[in-house]
Each structure stands twice: as structure tokens, then as C-alpha cells.
Write a protein that holds these residues in place. Sequence first.
Motif, mmCIF file in Angstrom:
data_model
loop_
_atom_site.group_PDB
_atom_site.id
_atom_site.type_symbol
_atom_site.label_atom_id
_atom_site.label_comp_id
_atom_site.label_asym_id
_atom_site.label_seq_id
_atom_site.Cartn_x
_atom_site.Cartn_y
_atom_site.Cartn_z
ATOM 1 N N GLY A 28 -51.754 16.902 28.454
ATOM 2 C CA GLY A 28 -51.196 18.156 28.963
ATOM 3 C C GLY A 28 -51.198 19.250 27.910
ATOM 4 N N VAL A 31 -54.676 20.564 27.614
ATOM 5 C CA VAL A 31 -54.963 21.476 28.725
ATOM 6 C C VAL A 31 -54.347 22.841 28.444
ATOM 7 N N SER A 32 -53.134 22.866 27.932
ATOM 8 C CA SER A 32 -52.490 24.140 27.591
ATOM 9 C C SER A 32 -53.321 24.903 26.563
ATOM 10 N N ARG A 35 -56.334 26.430 28.245
ATOM 11 C CA ARG A 35 -56.009 27.540 29.150
ATOM 12 C C ARG A 35 -55.783 28.852 28.407
ATOM 13 N N SER A 44 -62.561 26.008 35.268
ATOM 14 C CA SER A 44 -61.662 24.926 35.672
ATOM 15 C C SER A 44 -61.602 23.861 34.584
ATOM 16 N N VAL A 45 -60.466 23.209 34.498
ATOM 17 C CA VAL A 45 -60.319 22.072 33.593
ATOM 18 C C VAL A 45 -60.610 20.817 34.401
ATOM 19 N N ASP A 64 -50.200 17.115 36.330
ATOM 20 C CA ASP A 64 -50.628 18.453 35.913
ATOM 21 C C ASP A 64 -51.630 19.061 36.892
ATOM 22 N N PRO A 65 -51.182 19.981 37.749
ATOM 23 C CA PRO A 65 -52.086 20.575 38.740
ATOM 24 C C PRO A 65 -53.166 21.473 38.132
ATOM 25 N N ARG A 66 -53.082 21.755 36.842
ATOM 26 C CA ARG A 66 -54.114 22.580 36.203
ATOM 27 C C ARG A 66 -55.421 21.811 36.036
ATOM 28 N N ILE A 67 -55.373 20.491 36.109
ATOM 29 C CA ILE A 67 -56.581 19.675 35.997
ATOM 30 C C ILE A 67 -57.169 19.551 37.399
ATOM 31 N N ARG A 68 -58.352 20.123 37.591
ATOM 32 C CA ARG A 68 -58.935 20.264 38.930
ATOM 33 C C ARG A 68 -59.720 19.050 39.396
#
Length: 150
Positions: A28, A31-32, A35, A44-45, A64-68
Amino acid sequence: MFDSRTFGESEGTPRQLEDPLGKASDIGAAVSALRVDERLAGTSVVALGVCAGAGYMARAVADDPRIRAFAGVAGVYPDAAAATADPAVRERGRRARERRLATGVVETIPAVAADNADVAMPLREAPWGPTNPNCGWTLPAKSTSTTTRR
């Protein structure tokens, strides 16, 4: 790619501590970092996890919804409710943790070894690869550059 806490060039002690939730948290954090990188704006990640890393990645993706998108390769997805760890190994780990907390002395318990002696995860397949007759890998007769599964 990055090193999770206590591994490689990352900080943290004890070194090489297997901490699945910590590793998912580190994903996570990675990912931050992605971003906020302006070079990646609008992209997209997506995530790839291999072996145990697939399990850590699956946990991170679920949280983590940021990971597509996510792909797992030869994934290990442990089920804590169904886990049947060897009581002796579990006790050794508990004692090692208590000793570290009390004295700072770290005992490393190998995950796997060729002879499966004194390890946390005794597996018939360990170590993996074409040199282990129990692994199921064979080298094709006409080529030494590829491997096939039996």
C-alpha cells in the motif's frame, strides 16, 4: 519493485522477518508512492505477485481500491483458519520472539532447506528447481535452456 520491510535494502529489524500483514501494508505504501509520481499521472496501478508474494499482493489488492488489476503466479494463498503448523515449529517461533523482545538476540529459522531439517516449512519440493529430484522438473533431452514439468 521494492524491498518490503526487513528485506533487502529496506530498513527494519529483525532482518528477514516474515510479516504478511506488514508486507501487505508495504505494498500500500508503494502504491501511495506511485500515485504521487507525476510521471505516472493518469495511469493505473496493476499488481503482480509471485509465490508467497501473490498472497501478500492479494491481501493488499483486497484492501486497496487504487490497485486496478492483479495477477498471481504460482501463488500461495494461506488460509489461517485451516493452517496446521507443526506445534514444535510454532513453539520455537514463539520462544525466538520472546527472546528477541527480552534480549534483542535474533534467531533466524530457515524457511526451507534441501534436507528439510530444522526448517519452518518442511516441504517435499524444497528447494525448488531442476536439481531437486523431488521437485518434478526435468530437463528435455535435446535442450538445456528450457524446463518442463512432469
